[in-house]
Design a protein around this motif. Structure first.
Motif, mmCIF file in Angstrom:
data_model
loop_
_atom_site.group_PDB
_atom_site.id
_atom_site.type_symbol
_atom_site.label_atom_id
_atom_site.label_comp_id
_atom_site.label_asym_id
_atom_site.label_seq_id
_atom_site.Cartn_x
_atom_site.Cartn_y
_atom_site.Cartn_z
ATOM 1 N N HIS A 31 9.404 -49.855 -24.674
ATOM 2 C CA HIS A 31 10.415 -50.881 -24.884
ATOM 3 C C HIS A 31 11.056 -50.745 -26.258
ATOM 4 C CE1 HIS A 31 9.336 -52.819 -21.177
ATOM 5 N NE2 HIS A 31 8.082 -52.721 -21.511
ATOM 6 N N HIS A 32 11.171 -49.509 -26.722
ATOM 7 C CA HIS A 32 11.755 -49.239 -28.036
ATOM 8 C C HIS A 32 13.254 -49.507 -27.999
ATOM 9 C CE1 HIS A 32 12.500 -47.332 -31.845
ATOM 10 N NE2 HIS A 32 13.435 -46.594 -31.287
ATOM 11 N N HIS A 33 13.722 -50.173 -29.023
ATOM 12 C CA HIS A 33 15.150 -50.442 -29.148
ATOM 13 C C HIS A 33 15.656 -49.738 -30.383
ATOM 14 C CE1 HIS A 33 15.334 -53.317 -25.906
ATOM 15 N NE2 HIS A 33 14.239 -53.863 -26.370
ATOM 16 N N GLY A 34 16.887 -49.347 -30.331
ATOM 17 C CA GLY A 34 17.500 -48.603 -31.422
ATOM 18 C C GLY A 34 17.980 -49.507 -32.542
ATOM 19 N N PHE A 35 19.025 -49.084 -33.196
ATOM 20 C CA PHE A 35 19.591 -49.760 -34.344
ATOM 21 C C PHE A 35 20.015 -51.189 -33.999
ATOM 22 C CE2 PHE A 35 23.361 -50.553 -37.048
ATOM 23 C CZ PHE A 35 22.732 -50.527 -38.277
ATOM 24 N N MET A 36 19.576 -52.151 -34.779
ATOM 25 C CA MET A 36 19.911 -53.579 -34.615
ATOM 26 C C MET A 36 19.535 -54.121 -33.234
ATOM 27 S SD MET A 36 23.535 -53.739 -36.682
ATOM 28 C CE MET A 36 23.891 -55.339 -36.058
ATOM 29 N N GLY A 37 18.494 -53.595 -32.620
ATOM 30 C CA GLY A 37 18.034 -54.094 -31.338
ATOM 31 C C GLY A 37 18.815 -53.611 -30.142
ATOM 32 N N LEU A 38 19.799 -52.728 -30.368
ATOM 33 C CA LEU A 38 20.603 -52.214 -29.260
ATOM 34 C C LEU A 38 19.915 -51.008 -28.628
ATOM 35 C CD1 LEU A 38 24.113 -52.337 -30.935
ATOM 36 C CD2 LEU A 38 23.201 -53.915 -29.236
ATOM 37 N N PRO A 39 20.042 -50.839 -27.327
ATOM 38 C CA PRO A 39 19.459 -49.667 -26.671
ATOM 39 C C PRO A 39 20.140 -48.389 -27.167
ATOM 40 C CG PRO A 39 20.195 -51.282 -25.048
ATOM 41 C CD PRO A 39 20.649 -51.764 -26.386
ATOM 42 N N PRO A 40 19.378 -47.304 -27.304
ATOM 43 C CA PRO A 40 19.947 -46.044 -27.786
ATOM 44 C C PRO A 40 21.126 -45.539 -26.947
ATOM 45 C CG PRO A 40 17.563 -45.926 -27.816
ATOM 46 C CD PRO A 40 17.926 -47.215 -27.146
ATOM 47 N N VAL A 41 21.113 -45.787 -25.649
ATOM 48 C CA VAL A 41 22.215 -45.339 -24.796
ATOM 49 C C VAL A 41 23.508 -46.055 -25.171
ATOM 50 C CG1 VAL A 41 23.058 -45.277 -22.421
ATOM 51 C CG2 VAL A 41 20.672 -44.741 -22.902
ATOM 52 N N LEU A 42 23.436 -47.330 -25.444
ATOM 53 C CA LEU A 42 24.614 -48.096 -25.830
ATOM 54 C C LEU A 42 25.166 -47.618 -27.168
ATOM 55 C CD1 LEU A 42 26.494 -50.399 -25.059
ATOM 56 C CD2 LEU A 42 24.939 -51.958 -26.199
ATOM 57 N N ILE A 43 24.302 -47.273 -28.088
ATOM 58 C CA ILE A 43 24.735 -46.739 -29.376
ATOM 59 C C ILE A 43 25.448 -45.410 -29.174
ATOM 60 C CG2 ILE A 43 23.943 -45.870 -31.611
ATOM 61 C CD1 ILE A 43 21.652 -47.950 -31.379
ATOM 62 N N ALA A 44 24.889 -44.542 -28.324
ATOM 63 C CA ALA A 44 25.508 -43.243 -28.053
ATOM 64 C C ALA A 44 26.887 -43.413 -27.419
ATOM 65 C CB ALA A 44 24.606 -42.414 -27.141
#
Length: 62
Positions: A31-44
């Motif tokens: 359940h790891h979330h990327g930058f600022m709690g956003l999913p890595p796919v959304l950041i990409a």
């Protein structure tokens, strides 16, 4: 992917319950979330969209 059906090898309990440190670490990895709690796919997708907009502005500027 979810951890609902995963069984911990250390304590033989469901990973979703987090009974031991191994369960909690495995659950955190799933359940790891990327930058600022956003999913890595959304950041990409956001980065790719920004690149496309910059490229489009360069093309239309000529």
């Amino acid at each position: 992917m979810s951890c609902e059906h995963l069984i911990c090898a250390a304590c033989a309990g469901p990973v979703v319950e987090g009974r031991c440190p191994v369960c909690r670490e495995g659950r955190a990895k799933l359940h790891h979330h990327g930058f600022m709690g956003l999913p890595p796919v959304l950041i990409a997708v956001a980065v790719l969209l920004a690149i496309a907009l910059v490229a489009l502005s360069h093309i239309s500027g000529y």
